[in-house]
Design a protein around this motif. Structure first.
Motif, PDB file in Angstrom:
ATOM      1  N   ASN A  94     -19.310 -15.341  23.216  1.00 24.00           N
ATOM      2  CA  ASN A  94     -17.849 -15.467  23.292  1.00 24.00           C
ATOM      3  C   ASN A  94     -17.387 -15.900  24.678  1.00 24.00           C
ATOM      4  OD1 ASN A  94     -18.132 -14.335  20.785  1.00 24.00           O
ATOM      5  ND2 ASN A  94     -17.177 -12.386  21.303  1.00 24.00           N
TER       6      ASN A  94
ATOM      7  N   TYR B  77     -16.640 -18.732  19.895  1.00 20.71           N
ATOM      8  CA  TYR B  77     -17.581 -17.668  19.545  1.00 20.71           C
ATOM      9  C   TYR B  77     -19.018 -18.152  19.496  1.00 20.71           C
ATOM     10  CZ  TYR B  77     -13.786 -14.441  18.429  1.00 20.71           C
ATOM     11  OH  TYR B  77     -12.696 -13.618  18.497  1.00 20.71           O
TER      12      TYR B  77
ATOM     13  N   GLU C   8     -11.756 -22.050  18.692  1.00 23.41           N
ATOM     14  CA  GLU C   8     -10.622 -21.511  17.964  1.00 23.41           C
ATOM     15  C   GLU C   8      -9.385 -21.650  18.833  1.00 23.41           C
ATOM     16  OE1 GLU C   8     -12.740 -20.091  14.544  1.00 23.41           O
ATOM     17  OE2 GLU C   8     -10.585 -20.195  14.938  1.00 23.41           O
TER      18      GLU C   8
ATOM     19  N   GLN D 160      -6.974  -4.618  22.215  1.00 22.59           N
ATOM     20  CA  GLN D 160      -7.926  -5.352  21.385  1.00 22.59           C
ATOM     21  C   GLN D 160      -8.037  -4.635  20.050  1.00 22.59           C
ATOM     22  OE1 GLN D 160     -11.990  -5.619  22.854  1.00 22.59           O
ATOM     23  NE2 GLN D 160     -12.170  -7.703  22.037  1.00 22.59           N
ATOM     24  N   LEU D 161      -7.920  -5.409  18.975  1.00 17.71           N
ATOM     25  CA  LEU D 161      -7.985  -4.796  17.648  1.00 17.71           C
ATOM     26  C   LEU D 161      -9.425  -4.456  17.275  1.00 17.71           C
ATOM     27  CD1 LEU D 161      -6.398  -3.919  15.186  1.00 17.71           C
ATOM     28  CD2 LEU D 161      -6.632  -6.239  14.271  1.00 17.71           C
ATOM     29  N   SER D 162     -10.323  -5.413  17.487  1.00 19.53           N
ATOM     30  CA  SER D 162     -11.736  -5.168  17.220  1.00 19.53           C
ATOM     31  C   SER D 162     -12.555  -5.974  18.209  1.00 19.53           C
ATOM     32  CB  SER D 162     -12.107  -5.568  15.792  1.00 19.53           C
ATOM     33  OG  SER D 162     -12.156  -6.968  15.680  1.00 19.53           O
TER      34      SER D 162
ATOM     35  N   ASN E  30     -14.329  -8.413  17.856  1.00 22.67           N
ATOM     36  CA  ASN E  30     -14.371  -9.849  17.599  1.00 22.67           C
ATOM     37  C   ASN E  30     -13.016 -10.533  17.736  1.00 22.67           C
ATOM     38  OD1 ASN E  30     -17.108 -10.141  17.110  1.00 22.67           O
ATOM     39  ND2 ASN E  30     -16.880  -9.463  14.997  1.00 22.67           N
ATOM     40  N   THR E  31     -12.014  -9.802  18.144  1.00 26.11           N
ATOM     41  CA  THR E  31     -10.705 -10.419  18.338  1.00 26.11           C
ATOM     42  C   THR E  31     -10.405 -10.495  19.826  1.00 26.11           C
ATOM     43  OG1 THR E  31      -9.598  -8.273  18.135  1.00 26.11           O
ATOM     44  CG2 THR E  31      -9.847  -9.588  16.131  1.00 26.11           C
ATOM     45  N   PRO E  32      -9.692 -11.551  20.252  1.00 28.95           N
ATOM     46  CA  PRO E  32      -9.412 -11.700  21.690  1.00 28.95           C
ATOM     47  C   PRO E  32      -8.494 -10.599  22.215  1.00 28.95           C
ATOM     48  CG  PRO E  32      -9.102 -13.779  20.528  1.00 28.95           C
ATOM     49  CD  PRO E  32      -9.238 -12.718  19.484  1.00 28.95           C
TER      50      PRO E  32
END
Lengths: 111, 111
Positions: free
Chosen positions: A31, A50, A56, B92-94, B96-98
């Motif tokens: 990332n 990623y 993205e 950050q939500l998870s 894998n999220t920015p």
């Protein structure tokens, strides 16, 4: 510790020029992220990736593109620089354990 | 794009005073982080929070992850001149999220 290197600390470019901002990380992370920082607006996400050849759009991708040909390198491209793209640009990759590690930033001035 | 509501925007305090800043969001996050940026450098991670209600300290810094998952605060006790800089919250939500950032709090310390 993760090291994120941005190739230029300061850049001055002319309106209409094509501009490349380079970022390299040394931890083989998948990332990578490009943010833009403006006074009073904080950090806004431009593009992220990623994996190699993947990209993205973030929140403000207009006027920018990116390139990720190798895992360690993530380039931000201003196709035709404009004065409203004068800003501080920050590259980031996941940190050793938590959050992100940022580069020192590239302060771009478009005249 | 989403941004966090961070306040205050700026603070001028006397050396030795305590400082408090906070961050709120309209949506939940599963991780909250606090960064500090020195002039001319990229942001550096200060504290990371992973559990709702969690209170974490790092020296003179204390941060809490709000029980609703929609807010966080950072306290700095007994401020010193090197505390000067811009402080950013990030959610950050998870993994894998920015990260989503606040607009920053600019701290000035008067000796």
């Amino acid at each position: 510790d993760v090291k994120v290197t941005q190739s230029s600390r300061y850049l001055v470019k002319r309106t209409g020029e094509k501009v490349f901002l380079e970022c390299v990380q040394d931890m083989d992370h998948e990332n990578m992220f490009w943010y833009r920082q403006d006074p009073g607006l904080g950090l806004r996400l431009i593009y992220f990736s990623y994996d190699v050849k993947m990209k993205e759009k973030g929140d403000i991708p207009e006027g920018y593109s990116v390139s990720r040909e190798k895992k360690e390198r993530f380039s931000l491209i201003l196709e035709s620089a404009s004065t409203n793209q004068t800003s501080m640009y920050l590259c980031a990759t996941p940190g050793q354990i938590y959050g992100y590690t940022f580069g020192s930033g590239t302060r771009l001035t478009v005249v | 794009g989403q941004q966090l509501n961070q306040s205050p925007q700026s603070m001028f305090i006397q050396e030795g005073e305590d400082v408090s800043m906070n961050c709120t969001s309209s949506s939940i996050f599963n991780t909250w982080l606090w960064y500090k940026q020195d002039p001319g450098e990229g942001p550096v991670l200060l504290i990371a929070l992973y559990k709702a209600g969690e209170l974490t300290s790092n020296g003179r810094l204390t941060a809490q992850f709000g029980i609703t998952r929609k807010d966080s605060f950072l306290n700095i006790s007994a401020s010193i001149p090197s505390d000067v800089g811009i402080y950013f919250c990030a959610g950050q939500l998870s993994g894998n999220t920015p990260l989503v950032f606040g607009k920053g709090t600019r701290l000035s310390v008067i000796a």
